[in-house]
Structure formats: C-alpha cells, structure tokens
Design a protein around this motif. Structure first.
Motif, PDB file in Angstrom:
ATOM      1  N   TYR A 100      -9.486  77.049  45.468  1.00  0.00           N
ATOM      2  CA  TYR A 100      -9.284  75.966  44.485  1.00  0.00           C
ATOM      3  C   TYR A 100      -7.983  76.210  43.723  1.00  0.00           C
ATOM      4  O   TYR A 100      -7.704  77.344  43.314  1.00  0.00           O
ATOM      5  CB  TYR A 100     -10.473  75.913  43.518  1.00  0.00           C
ATOM      6  N   GLU A 124       0.784  68.603  44.424  1.00  0.00           N
ATOM      7  CA  GLU A 124       0.319  68.426  45.827  1.00  0.00           C
ATOM      8  C   GLU A 124       1.335  69.019  46.797  1.00  0.00           C
ATOM      9  O   GLU A 124       0.972  69.619  47.819  1.00  0.00           O
ATOM     10  CB  GLU A 124       0.104  66.952  46.131  1.00  0.00           C
ATOM     11  N   TYR A 129      -6.940  70.347  53.846  1.00  0.00           N
ATOM     12  CA  TYR A 129      -6.577  70.087  52.453  1.00  0.00           C
ATOM     13  C   TYR A 129      -7.498  69.005  51.886  1.00  0.00           C
ATOM     14  O   TYR A 129      -7.696  67.950  52.495  1.00  0.00           O
ATOM     15  CB  TYR A 129      -5.101  69.644  52.382  1.00  0.00           C
ATOM     16  N   SER A 152      -7.771  66.793  48.521  1.00  0.00           N
ATOM     17  CA  SER A 152      -7.068  66.449  47.276  1.00  0.00           C
ATOM     18  C   SER A 152      -8.069  66.251  46.139  1.00  0.00           C
ATOM     19  O   SER A 152      -9.276  66.173  46.383  1.00  0.00           O
ATOM     20  CB  SER A 152      -6.249  65.172  47.492  1.00  0.00           C
ATOM     21  N   GLN A 153      -7.557  66.148  44.915  1.00  0.00           N
ATOM     22  CA  GLN A 153      -8.433  65.934  43.754  1.00  0.00           C
ATOM     23  C   GLN A 153      -9.252  64.668  43.949  1.00  0.00           C
ATOM     24  O   GLN A 153     -10.448  64.644  43.663  1.00  0.00           O
ATOM     25  CB  GLN A 153      -7.570  65.795  42.497  1.00  0.00           C
ATOM     26  N   SER A 201     -10.598  70.132  41.117  1.00  0.00           N
ATOM     27  CA  SER A 201      -9.346  70.740  41.581  1.00  0.00           C
ATOM     28  C   SER A 201      -9.116  70.366  43.039  1.00  0.00           C
ATOM     29  O   SER A 201     -10.074  70.112  43.778  1.00  0.00           O
ATOM     30  CB  SER A 201      -9.436  72.264  41.525  1.00  0.00           C
ATOM     31  N   ALA A 202      -7.863  70.363  43.426  1.00  0.00           N
ATOM     32  CA  ALA A 202      -7.570  70.225  44.864  1.00  0.00           C
ATOM     33  C   ALA A 202      -7.914  71.568  45.515  1.00  0.00           C
ATOM     34  O   ALA A 202      -7.882  72.617  44.840  1.00  0.00           O
ATOM     35  CB  ALA A 202      -6.099  69.916  45.054  1.00  0.00           C
TER      36      ALA A 202
END
Lengths: 302, 226
Positions: free
Chosen positions: A63, A70, A91, A93-94, A124-125
């Motif tokens: 995290y 990004e 991946y 993303s948020q 979190s991403a």
C-alpha cells in the motif's frame, strides 16, 4: 533363428491358451498393478492442479501513501516487474480500491454511511504481487524496505500474511513429499504383487523346466515361451485397463470438476491418451516379461 | 563311450550314493545295471546327464569330461543322450506329439523333419492314435512309450533308461524291453537300470551290479544276482 523364434512364439501362445486359471490370475494382478500406476499418473496431475490453484490464491499487497503520485507508483510497478522472483504485478488505483470496497460492502449500511461521512477517498493505491514460490516473498518484501521507497510505501502486508503463507506452502510441500512417498510405496507394492504372482505361476512349472533342461533345451528355448506368455498377459491386462479407464473417465469425467474445479478427468484422459497408453502398455508388458525373466532364471541352474 | 573312473557321490557325511565306481560302456553295447532300491542306479544316470556332480572321480562321455562342461554347454551333451525315467518326466502341458517333437525342436530340426519323424516314431511305439492326448489322458505304459519315443527320436548316441518298466504290468514291461532291444539293434547304445529279475535274466547281456553304492559285479551275459 527364424524357426527358433517362431517356435518360441508358438509355444508361448499355446501355454497362454492352455493354462487358463493361472493366466486369469496373472492378468488380474497385472490389471491391478497397471491400474495403480495409471491412477497415480492421473492423481499426480490432479493434485498438481489443486496445489497450483492454492498457490494462485497467495499474494502480497503493497500500500502506498496517499500523497504518492500515480506516476511514481507505476514506476515502482515497472521496477518490481523486473525482479526475477516476481510472477505478476497488478496496480490497483485509489478509485479501483474504492469501487471494490463499495461493491463488496454495499449491503452494509453502517459502513457505507461512514464512508460518506469521511467525504474523501480514504483508500491507498496498491500493488498486488505474486511470486513464483513462497520463499521468494521475503525478498520482494525486502525490496520495499529499501531507503528509496520508504517515503512512498505505507505498508507491506507480507509480515501480517507471512504465517498463513508459510503454513500454506509447508502444507503444499508436505503434500508433495507425502504424494511421492505414497506413490513410491504403491508402485513397490503393485510391482511386488505382480512379480510374486508370476513367480508362483512359474514355480508350479519348475518340474517342466527341469525336464526341458534334461531333454537338452537351451536356456533361451525354455525361457522364451515364458517371456512370450508374460508379454501376452501384460498386453491383455493393458487392453482391460484401457477400456476400464476410458469408461471411468467417460462416466466420472464431469463429476471430477466438483472435486477439482477446472479439472475434468475425461478431458485429461483424452489430452494424455497416448501417454496413458504408453504407461499401461509398458508397465503391463514390462512387468509380465521382467517377472517371467527373473522367475525362470532360478530354475535354469540344473 | 561312457567311462567312470573311481567315481563317488556323497550326499551327506554319512551317505555315499556311489562309492569308488569304475567301468566303461562301449558304443552299441546293451548294458543293464541292477541293484536294490538305493543302491545308486539313479545317481549314476544323474551323473551321466550332469544333473548331479560327482564328489570324487571323473566321468567321460565321448572322451569329454562331464563335470568340466559349463552349464550353458550342457544342452549339447544332453542332446547326445536320450533319457527314459521311471516317473516318465513328460511335460504335462504338452500333448504326446508335442512331447516327442520337443526333443527334435531343441536341436533345431525343421518343421518338415519333425512332422515326418514324430509320425514314424509314434508308429514304432504304437501310439499313432494317441498323438493329441495329454499325459494325464494316457496309461502308465503309454506314457512310458511316449518317454521312449522322445528319448530316441533325435537319434541319440546313447539311451539311459532308468527303471522304465518299474510302474508297468508284465505285458507292457516286456513291450518296452523289446523296444529297447530294437533300438540297440539299430546301433544305439542302451544303458538300462532295473531291479526286474525276469527281464535281466531273459536279456543275456552285460550286467553291472551295484550294492550300497559299490560296484560288486560286472559280467558279460550276466544274470540278476543280489
């Protein structure tokens, strides 16, 4: 030479057709031995399939801090993908994390209300990372502990998941070891039973072997028909096993998918048909011939 | 042809089946060997066939020392000998025809020769009608005739007949002896072991007498004296 081979083949076939009760017993035992070997071959693949599906479910998540961009995260992703131990990096993303959470908990009104009250996306991403082997997760986790990444990474959930991951892989490795030991044991039992049954059948012919020696027959002239007989028994046992396993695969094929999702016995049987034919034919004829060879040898010393 | 030089065979420390036996059998001879049960007759035949090895002494067959022949070369010695046993020693899974043919097949005779000779021999021993019978379907006399047919079909140099009349009635016993005499007349050496007094006395041929493993008498035109 041709006459000798012709006589050996003819005599082997005659013995086979005349000694019905012994032959039936030999074929029955060979069918059991071949079935054990074929079952082990199928189970090996089925268990491998099961183990792979367990392994597929194991991963670690990294995290990132909310302020991490990004662009930075995707750069880290590219770097991680280059680590040889890494099998796959994904991946999240948020926004994707928020959608995933909302979809998962949309029935839970309290949680949804709390999320609304927060007002911003609190997730979190992250990167979901899958390694080739369990032992490699430690190395991946260590990569994120390096000084250059600590300002981007919020947490690595490896340390929380470590006991579970270790347990799963200890179990998988134990299952592999147990499977090998159990398979070896079964192979030894099956081969020993087949060998001893044929040995006993030949033991009952020891007086005939002695007579053949006294009449002046060479060892190969005596041994040959027994080898032919063993090969014919093995061939018939192979045919029976092939029919048996074809029927079982056809009947139980779709049902095996309940036990091992994604594994269909019939499909496996059809894909590996020639391998199965080879295993059954080689083990049947091989066992029949080798058992006869060793069993006759003992009685040729006169 | 067959020569025993001071041959002894000891099975255990106490029992000597043969004790210092020496004699020679010449080509085309008809020799009978007599003695009570356990006198060593069967052991003597086993030594010639190399089924057993002597404890002492030397045995020669055609000037070849039998005990020096390697196991894998024994078939060549045995093909020169036709053996007839008291318990027939027929192969039970083969018919009378196949039992006789087997002795020719092992020497590599062609199918044509086998077919011709087996038919001839079956006729000689009077078993043409029983060619396809298995040993279990034959009487004692018939089994013994099959055994003799098997022993002579490949034209061996010598026939060893160990008590060939032991399990037969007097009529069949006489038939077998007549057959052996006929074979001998055609030039084959015959070595006959028996304890049948009538047969020995009627033969008027060479007689070797064994007692407790020792050779106690060897007479041309001998009689059964024990």
């Amino acid at each position: 030479m041709i006459t000798l081979i012709k006589r050996i083949l003819k005599s082997g076939w005659k013995n086979f057709s005349r000694e019905k009760s012994l032959i039936v017993a030999n074929i029955f035992i060979l069918v059991l031995a071949i079935s054990t070997l074929t079952s082990l071959f199928i189970l090996k693949d089925a268990s491998q399939f099961l183990i792979s599906s367990i392994e597929e479910k194991v991963d670690i998540s990294v995290y990132f801090k909310l302020e991490a961009s990004e662009e930075d995260i995707l750069k880290v992703k590219d770097d991680v993908a280059k680590i040889p131990e890494v099998k796959e990096v994904k991946y999240i993303s948020q926004e994707e994390a928020l959608v995933s959470f909302t979809n998962k908990h949309k029935e839970d009104l309290v949680l949804m209300q709390s999320l609304d009250e927060v007002g911003v996306n609190p997730f979190s991403a992250s990167l979901n990372i899958r390694a080739f082997e369990a032992s490699q997760y430690q190395a991946i986790a260590d990569f994120f502990n390096s000084s250059t990444l600590t300002n981007l990474v919020e947490k690595v959930d490896y340390y929380k998941r470590k006991p579970v991951i270790d347990k799963i892989f200890t179990f998988v490795s134990s299952m592999n070891m147990l499977g090998i030991a159990f398979s070896l044991l079964l192979i030894i039992i099956a081969v020993s039973i087949a060998f001893n049954t044929i040995r006993l059948a030949i033991y009952s012919s020891r007086e005939e072997i002695k007579i053949q020696r006294l009449v002046g027959a060479s060892n190969w002239f005596i041994r040959g028909p027994f080898l032919v007989q063993g090969a014919i028994c093995g061939f018939f046992a192979f045919l029976i096993c092939l029919v048996l396993f074809s029927l079982l695969s056809w009947i139980f094929g779709p049902k095996t998918e309940f036990l091992f999702p994604g594994f269909n016995l019939l499909t496996f049987f059809l894909v590996n048909f020639w391998t199965i034919v080879f295993i059954q034919l080689a083990s049947g004829v091989g066992l029949g011939v080798l058992s006869s060879l060793f069993a006759v040898r003992k009685h040729l010393k006169i | 042809m067959i020569k025993f030089q001071y041959v002894s065979k000891i099975y255990s420390h106490k029992t000597a089946a043969l004790d210092n036996v020496s004699f020679e059998v010449k080509e085309k001879e008809f020799v009978s060997i007599v003695g009570k049960s356990g006198s060593g007759k069967t052991t003597l035949f086993k030594l010639i066939l190399a089924e057993e090895r002597p404890s002492n002494g030397r045995i020669f067959f055609d000037s070849q020392e039998v005990q020096k022949i390697k196991t894998k070369e024994l078939p060549f010695l045995r093909r020169k000998i036709g053996a007839v046993f008291q318990d027939y020693k027929l192969i039970h899974s083969k018919t009378a025809y196949e039992n006789i043919a087997y002795a020719m097949e092992v020497i590599g005779a062609s199918d044509k020769e086998v077919k011709k000779d087996v038919a001839e021999v079956l006729e000689i021993v009077g078993l043409t009608g029983k060619a396809n019978n298995f040993p279990i379907e034959l009487s004692g006399g018939e089994k013994q005739r099959v055994a003799i047919a098997r022993a002579l079909i490949h034209r061996p140099e010598v026939i060893l007949a160990d008590e060939p009349t032991g399990n037969l009635d007097p009529y069949n016993a006489l038939e077998i002896i007549r057959l052996l005499l006929k074979i001998n007349k055609s030039g084959t050496t015959v070595f006959l072991a028996t304890h049948n007094k009538t047969i020995i006395n009627s033969l008027e041929k060479r007689v070797i007498t064994l007692q407790d493993g020792k050779l106690i008498r060897d007479e041309e035109k001998g009689r059964f004296i024990l």
